[in-house]
Design an enzyme around this catalytic site. Structure first.
Site, PDB file in Angstrom:
ATOM      1  N   ASP A   9     -40.741  -5.822  47.966  1.00 52.62           N
ATOM      2  CA  ASP A   9     -39.927  -5.327  46.300  1.00 52.62           C
ATOM      3  C   ASP A   9     -40.715  -5.776  45.147  1.00 52.62           C
ATOM      4  O   ASP A   9     -40.439  -5.613  44.106  1.00 52.62           O
ATOM      5  CB  ASP A   9     -38.800  -5.954  46.836  1.00 52.62           C
ATOM      6  CG  ASP A   9     -38.058  -5.141  47.962  1.00 52.62           C
ATOM      7  OD1 ASP A   9     -38.253  -4.518  48.160  1.00 52.62           O
ATOM      8  OD2 ASP A   9     -36.883  -5.374  48.051  1.00 52.62           O
ATOM      9  N   ARG A  18     -42.872  -4.847  32.688  1.00 47.95           N
ATOM     10  CA  ARG A  18     -43.551  -3.857  31.420  1.00 47.95           C
ATOM     11  C   ARG A  18     -42.398  -2.242  31.685  1.00 47.95           C
ATOM     12  O   ARG A  18     -43.120  -1.558  30.599  1.00 47.95           O
ATOM     13  CB  ARG A  18     -44.829  -4.207  32.012  1.00 47.95           C
ATOM     14  CG  ARG A  18     -45.659  -5.224  31.391  1.00 47.95           C
ATOM     15  CD  ARG A  18     -45.605  -5.438  29.915  1.00 47.95           C
ATOM     16  NE  ARG A  18     -45.370  -6.952  29.949  1.00 47.95           N
ATOM     17  CZ  ARG A  18     -46.588  -7.373  29.089  1.00 47.95           C
ATOM     18  NH1 ARG A  18     -47.614  -7.112  28.917  1.00 47.95           N
ATOM     19  NH2 ARG A  18     -46.504  -8.871  28.434  1.00 47.95           N
ATOM     20  N   HIS A  43     -36.497  -2.914  49.834  1.00 50.97           N
ATOM     21  CA  HIS A  43     -34.911  -2.761  49.267  1.00 50.97           C
ATOM     22  C   HIS A  43     -34.328  -1.049  48.281  1.00 50.97           C
ATOM     23  O   HIS A  43     -35.217  -1.601  47.446  1.00 50.97           O
ATOM     24  CB  HIS A  43     -34.372  -4.139  48.966  1.00 50.97           C
ATOM     25  CG  HIS A  43     -32.765  -4.087  49.069  1.00 50.97           C
ATOM     26  ND1 HIS A  43     -32.436  -4.754  49.137  1.00 50.97           N
ATOM     27  CD2 HIS A  43     -32.014  -3.186  48.733  1.00 50.97           C
ATOM     28  CE1 HIS A  43     -31.218  -5.145  48.828  1.00 50.97           C
ATOM     29  NE2 HIS A  43     -30.499  -3.816  48.781  1.00 50.97           N
ATOM     30  N   HIS A  50     -36.029  -2.868  41.490  1.00 51.13           N
ATOM     31  CA  HIS A  50     -37.145  -3.400  41.745  1.00 51.13           C
ATOM     32  C   HIS A  50     -38.013  -2.388  42.348  1.00 51.13           C
ATOM     33  O   HIS A  50     -38.313  -0.786  41.434  1.00 51.13           O
ATOM     34  CB  HIS A  50     -38.132  -4.280  42.423  1.00 51.13           C
ATOM     35  CG  HIS A  50     -36.825  -4.584  43.485  1.00 51.13           C
ATOM     36  ND1 HIS A  50     -36.823  -4.083  45.007  1.00 51.13           N
ATOM     37  CD2 HIS A  50     -35.749  -5.648  44.066  1.00 51.13           C
ATOM     38  CE1 HIS A  50     -35.904  -4.359  45.606  1.00 51.13           C
ATOM     39  NE2 HIS A  50     -35.199  -5.886  45.197  1.00 51.13           N
ATOM     40  N   GLU A  70     -34.148  -1.329  53.012  1.00 53.10           N
ATOM     41  CA  GLU A  70     -33.043  -1.857  52.972  1.00 53.10           C
ATOM     42  C   GLU A  70     -31.810  -0.941  52.265  1.00 53.10           C
ATOM     43  O   GLU A  70     -32.293  -0.646  52.117  1.00 53.10           O
ATOM     44  CB  GLU A  70     -33.582  -3.522  52.830  1.00 53.10           C
ATOM     45  CG  GLU A  70     -34.032  -4.268  53.913  1.00 53.10           C
ATOM     46  CD  GLU A  70     -34.231  -5.498  53.526  1.00 53.10           C
ATOM     47  OE1 GLU A  70     -35.696  -6.273  53.271  1.00 53.10           O
ATOM     48  OE2 GLU A  70     -34.086  -5.271  52.574  1.00 53.10           O
ATOM     49  N   THR A 100     -30.812 -11.989  44.559  1.00 53.80           N
ATOM     50  CA  THR A 100     -31.278 -11.318  45.420  1.00 53.80           C
ATOM     51  C   THR A 100     -30.244 -11.869  46.596  1.00 53.80           C
ATOM     52  O   THR A 100     -29.473 -11.750  45.886  1.00 53.80           O
ATOM     53  CB  THR A 100     -32.242 -12.648  45.920  1.00 53.80           C
ATOM     54  OG1 THR A 100     -33.125 -11.647  47.333  1.00 53.80           O
ATOM     55  CG2 THR A 100     -31.937 -14.130  46.583  1.00 53.80           C
ATOM     56  N   GLY A 192     -36.134 -15.809  52.518  1.00 50.44           N
ATOM     57  CA  GLY A 192     -36.457 -17.260  52.008  1.00 50.44           C
ATOM     58  C   GLY A 192     -37.425 -17.520  53.142  1.00 50.44           C
ATOM     59  O   GLY A 192     -37.831 -19.266  52.759  1.00 50.44           O
ATOM     60  N   HIS A 214     -41.835 -12.874  49.454  1.00 49.88           N
ATOM     61  CA  HIS A 214     -41.595 -13.301  48.595  1.00 49.88           C
ATOM     62  C   HIS A 214     -42.669 -14.325  48.772  1.00 49.88           C
ATOM     63  O   HIS A 214     -43.420 -14.255  47.739  1.00 49.88           O
ATOM     64  CB  HIS A 214     -40.123 -14.185  47.945  1.00 49.88           C
ATOM     65  CG  HIS A 214     -40.560 -14.980  47.090  1.00 49.88           C
ATOM     66  ND1 HIS A 214     -39.947 -14.426  45.257  1.00 49.88           N
ATOM     67  CD2 HIS A 214     -40.991 -16.349  46.453  1.00 49.88           C
ATOM     68  CE1 HIS A 214     -40.484 -15.665  44.540  1.00 49.88           C
ATOM     69  NE2 HIS A 214     -40.996 -16.125  44.923  1.00 49.88           N
TER      70      HIS A 214
HETATM   71  N1  PXP Z   1     -34.642  -8.962  54.518  1.00 47.57           N
HETATM   72  C1  PXP Z   1     -33.901  -9.100  53.976  1.00 47.57           C
HETATM   73  C2  PXP Z   1     -32.934  -7.887  54.744  1.00 47.57           C
HETATM   74  C3  PXP Z   1     -33.464  -9.123  52.466  1.00 47.57           C
HETATM   75  O1  PXP Z   1     -32.650  -8.707  52.123  1.00 47.57           O
HETATM   76  C4  PXP Z   1     -35.289  -8.958  52.218  1.00 47.57           C
HETATM   77  C5  PXP Z   1     -34.942  -9.432  50.740  1.00 47.57           C
HETATM   78  O2  PXP Z   1     -35.338  -8.852  50.020  1.00 47.57           O
HETATM   79  C6  PXP Z   1     -35.993 -10.390  52.373  1.00 47.57           C
HETATM   80  C7  PXP Z   1     -35.687  -9.940  54.923  1.00 47.57           C
HETATM   81  C8  PXP Z   1     -37.158 -10.954  52.207  1.00 47.57           C
HETATM   82  O3  PXP Z   1     -36.638 -11.981  51.861  1.00 47.57           O
HETATM   83  P1  PXP Z   1     -37.568 -12.883  51.462  1.00 47.57           P
HETATM   84  O4  PXP Z   1     -38.448 -11.671  49.866  1.00 47.57           O
HETATM   85  O5  PXP Z   1     -36.902 -14.225  50.335  1.00 47.57           O
HETATM   86  O6  PXP Z   1     -39.170 -13.091  51.873  1.00 47.57           O
END
Ligand code: PXP
Length: 237
Positions: A9, A18, A43, A50, A70, A100, A192, A214
């Site tokens: 994402d 952009r 997602h 995104h 997702e 998020t 996270g 992320h």
């Molecule tokens: N799992 C789920 C269900 C999420 O919604 C997200 C964030 O989109 C993630 C995993 C990944 O999280 P991160 O980008 O913090 O690694």
């Protein structure tokens, strides 16, 4: 070995800044697979901030690994998901103002709607995972809904700083994970997780999958996505 789902994402977030064509999450998914990703996670948000519908359809046609989509429990995106038919969907809560996904899906309060959505996906032979807070009551409600997988929200764990807070959050994940295992649910973790904190949860029992976005995309700025995925895979090995 824990399977690594790479969430691309964040690549689309940079593109949307952009409104152009690059970087492309479809190319990123390919690079992630070359680095050893076991699954690609995206997602499709109701606000399309995104990932776009075009990304999802191209990913469906091009990824070599299972696609984990997702989505919120909402008719519009459920219809798209049923048309695209990923291997797995993960039902998540969505509030437009959040940066998020901030908390897990409240399956206890929303059981009827989650059960109805789960039944539609199950009938289409799409596996259903529920993204929930690490609470035994949520795990039990997930089982009642008919879902076969749960993804425990590691956001609180990731935010914990003091060692006693970290230990408390790891213990919550351990307990909820044990309950999921007892009930026959496949267990994943996500949100996270990064190259440091993943070391504290990778040895929890029964964890079969992690979905990480992320931190991997951030590291990719310096080392490239293929290498960033390789490094995370090494930590999970
Ligand atoms: N799992 C789920 C269900 C999420 O919604 C997200 C964030 O989109 C993630 C995993 C990944 O999280 P991160 O980008 O913090 O690694």
């Amino acid at each position: 070995m824990i399977r690594l789902g790479v969430n691309v994402d964040h690549v689309a977030t940079i593109r949307q800044a952009r409104g152009g064509r690059e970087p492309d999450p479809v190319t990123a998914a390919h690079e992630a697979e070359l680095g050893g990703a076991d699954q690609i996670t995206v997602h499709l948000r109701e606000d399309r901030r995104h990932i776009q519908d075009r990304d999802l359809r191209l990913l469906r046609q091009t990824v070599q690994t299972p696609l984990n989509l997702e989505l919120a429990v909402s008719d519009e995106v459920i219809a798209i998901a049923l048309d695209v038919r990923p291997e797995q969907v993960t039902l998540v809560p969505e509030r437009r103002e959040e940066v998020t996904t901030e908390g897990g899906l409240d399956v206890v309060s929303g059981l009827a709607a989650v059960r109805a959505a789960t039944a539609r996906f199950t009938a289409a032979r799409v596996a259903v995972s529920l993204f929930i807070d690490p609470e035994p009551a949520q795990v039990e409600a997930a089982r009642e809904s008919g879902a076969t997988h749960v993804e425990l929200h590691t956001g609180q764990f990731a935010l914990a700083r003091r060692p006693d807070e970290v230990a408390h959050e790891v213990e919550r994940l351990r307990r909820a994970g044990a309950r999921a295992h007892d009930l026959g649910l496949h267990l994943a973790l996500g949100h996270g997780l990064d190259y440091r904190n993943v070391l504290q949860v990778r040895d929890l029992p029964h964890v079969a999958e992690m979905n990480i976005g992320h931190s991997i995309v951030s590291r990719a700025v310096y080392v490239g996505l293929r290498e960033a995925v390789r490094e995370m895979k090494r930590l999970l090995a």
